[in-house]
Design an enzyme around this catalytic site. Sequence first.
Site, PDB file in Angstrom:
ATOM      1  N   SER A  78     -35.106 -42.651  35.706  1.00  0.00           N
ATOM      2  CA  SER A  78     -33.705 -43.350  35.751  1.00  0.00           C
ATOM      3  C   SER A  78     -33.801 -44.614  35.480  1.00  0.00           C
ATOM      4  CB  SER A  78     -32.713 -43.074  37.169  1.00  0.00           C
ATOM      5  OG  SER A  78     -31.755 -43.587  36.952  1.00  0.00           O
TER       6      SER A  78
ATOM      7  N   ARG B  10     -35.772 -38.783  29.332  1.00  0.00           N
ATOM      8  CA  ARG B  10     -34.965 -37.766  29.844  1.00  0.00           C
ATOM      9  C   ARG B  10     -33.406 -37.901  29.149  1.00  0.00           C
ATOM     10  NH1 ARG B  10     -32.833 -33.530  31.555  1.00  0.00           N
ATOM     11  NH2 ARG B  10     -32.710 -32.901  33.790  1.00  0.00           N
TER      12      ARG B  10
ATOM     13  N   THR C 114     -26.340 -41.841  39.817  1.00  0.00           N
ATOM     14  CA  THR C 114     -27.266 -41.705  41.165  1.00  0.00           C
ATOM     15  C   THR C 114     -26.246 -41.560  42.319  1.00  0.00           C
ATOM     16  OG1 THR C 114     -29.089 -42.610  40.332  1.00  0.00           O
ATOM     17  CG2 THR C 114     -29.154 -42.145  42.488  1.00  0.00           C
TER      18      THR C 114
ATOM     19  N   CYS D  55     -37.646 -35.383  19.192  1.00  0.00           N
ATOM     20  CA  CYS D  55     -38.429 -34.944  20.506  1.00  0.00           C
ATOM     21  C   CYS D  55     -39.318 -36.241  20.622  1.00  0.00           C
ATOM     22  CB  CYS D  55     -39.346 -33.908  20.294  1.00  0.00           C
ATOM     23  SG  CYS D  55     -40.473 -33.703  21.742  1.00  0.00           S
TER      24      CYS D  55
ATOM     25  N   CYS E 261     -44.584 -31.132  26.418  1.00  0.00           N
ATOM     26  CA  CYS E 261     -43.101 -31.240  26.946  1.00  0.00           C
ATOM     27  C   CYS E 261     -42.897 -32.121  28.275  1.00  0.00           C
ATOM     28  CB  CYS E 261     -42.423 -30.068  27.435  1.00  0.00           C
ATOM     29  SG  CYS E 261     -40.823 -29.852  27.509  1.00  0.00           S
TER      30      CYS E 261
ATOM     31  N   CYS F 241     -37.538 -33.241  28.932  1.00  0.00           N
ATOM     32  CA  CYS F 241     -36.313 -34.243  28.526  1.00  0.00           C
ATOM     33  C   CYS F 241     -35.054 -33.683  28.242  1.00  0.00           C
ATOM     34  CB  CYS F 241     -36.627 -35.301  27.715  1.00  0.00           C
ATOM     35  SG  CYS F 241     -36.516 -34.820  25.917  1.00  0.00           S
TER      36      CYS F 241
ATOM     37  N   CYS G 121     -34.266 -31.044  22.816  1.00  0.00           N
ATOM     38  CA  CYS G 121     -34.731 -30.120  21.946  1.00  0.00           C
ATOM     39  C   CYS G 121     -33.404 -29.102  22.148  1.00  0.00           C
ATOM     40  CB  CYS G 121     -35.808 -29.548  21.778  1.00  0.00           C
ATOM     41  SG  CYS G 121     -36.294 -28.904  23.394  1.00  0.00           S
TER      42      CYS G 121
END
Length: 634
Positions: free
Chosen positions: A147, A392, A428, A579, A603, A606, A609
């Site tokens: 974050s 992310r 958050t 990606c 990978c 995130c 895709c």
Amino acid sequence: MPHFRSIFSKFKSPNKSLSAFTSSSSLHYLRANASTSGSHFSSLISDFVQKQPNNANFSKFPSGNWLKYFGLRGYSRGTVRSCVDLVRRFSSEAERESIEYDVVIIGAGPAGLSAAIRLKQMCQEKGVDLSVCVVEKGAEVGAHILSGNVFEPRALDELIPTWKEDEAPISVPVTSDKFQFLTKNRAFSLPSPFNNEGNFVISLSQLVRWMGMKAEELGVEIYPGFAAKEVLYDTTDTVVGIRTNDMGVAKDGSKKDNFQLGVDLRGRITLLAEGCRGSISEKLIKKYSLREKVNAQHQTYALGIKEVWEIDEDKHDPGAVLHTLGWPLNHKTYGGSFLYHMKDRQISIGLVVALNYQNPFLNPYEEFQKLKHHPVIKALLEGGTVVQYGARTLNEGGLQSIPYPVFPGGAIIGCSAGFLNVPKIKGTHTAMKSGMLAAEAAFDTLHGGLKMDVYWDSLRGSWIWEELYRARNYRPAFEHGLIPGLTLSALEHYVLKGRSPLTLKHGKPDHQATDVASLHTPIEYPKHDSLLSFDVPTSLHRSNTNHEHDQPAHLRLRDPKIPEEVNLKEYAAPESRYCPARVYEYIPDENNQMKLQINAQNCLHCKACDIKDPKQNIEWSVPEGGGGPGYSVM
């Protein structure tokens, strides 16, 4: 090791029955945190096994049950697993364990840990004992957490008022708050709408590690390295828990030597805190028509790409915050950058790109590399080094896109439901508050005879709802471009102050927003200089991403023909660009025909895709537990 020797000595009698070990719970080895060698324990177990009669029935000695009794808590996962494997050699068959808790929470992020802590607090307040476990797919708590993060402590003030005295990793208050519009070579100051006074620049992955320790102190059982694979239902279609992934399965589906059955974690209430686009959460939203229940719109998303840098001391300004709009993104693509000065000469810098962008040639990763060459950014980064990289997705739908969060047997909390405040660029504090409200509803359901639906009522009566209601029109205001968006959002912020009589709607779902390639011109991105901009493999290495190569693919194509026949031909292979980890590559086969290759081991989890594929042909499911990125300061 006198403690363990005394325990084992109780079982040296050949007449001791092993049936007692079939009833107690396991997974206690997951609470391990040391790195002790397993050789000593192995020798003890071997000695114990050899002293049993020849007809001892070890098939009734399920792996794991003995761990709690023998007291192997607090030792490394490798240590205890070596003991598990040794005992299994004497077992005639493996049995899937089923462990019962009052509350099972999926995901050790801010929402999940806040729910766990609040539940245990209420148990102390009311003199009630409820068992609570948290399952986390990352190798450790915080490993998959990424974050910005300018942290608003409002929810933490409510949850743990003594967080300062308890040395939470929150120590850098915001000291300046700038907002700029970028062109290619210049920066123009704008009035800052963020109001970050009283907020802090933090690493969220570090904060959740601290929260995890606070939860364990209260008696919460946290099991990192285990991924929730599927939902368990009873005969009435009520959720009664989850099943974790089987471990040690090869790509071809065969069982490897280290094969371990997944565990059924059964809960009277299950709380889903998987984060943005949670795989189980999405299935339950569809299964129970939770969006339709409250006429919620589809969710809309953005992809955030981030690096943490260590810069020169004379350039470092702890607590300085900068947000930008404009370049390198075009005026039709919503997004912007952030740059936060952390402690220890570190800064976090990132670019957020809304996934409803139209041009299939746009590459968010390369846009981020361009950003770092802007004169304002370049001057700060020059001479510095990259510490970590990650990416992310985040929810941007706001109030309009929140589904009914309660399903039979549990609830959805945090970013799995979508409580991000878009104009604040903060989620958050709202995620944490949602977890606390769900915990209170769960406690009242289990102990007070109420229904989990009170969670929905509590949400709508909370400051979460008030905050998101005021912010509801900012994101859809940018549906028609940057200038209309700035105009409408300024009107909302400075004149209407969130009291507009209208609630704007979102446009197309992100995957439908992608145009065919023929409507656009390919984008030529600058070559990386390996000083400020880097290729994907270099960045990926900095994410500490790792997956067991020989395991079933967790990225599956619903129709294997679509990539070559549709995505490549019509959209110019957008998956090779959206990606941020080069999971999807088109390479020539033996006939020189381009075929999609999926590098699942790259990978970052995130979820881009799963969101952006034009035909929704990619299904993201959890890989073997413990795989994925290994963030420490993100």
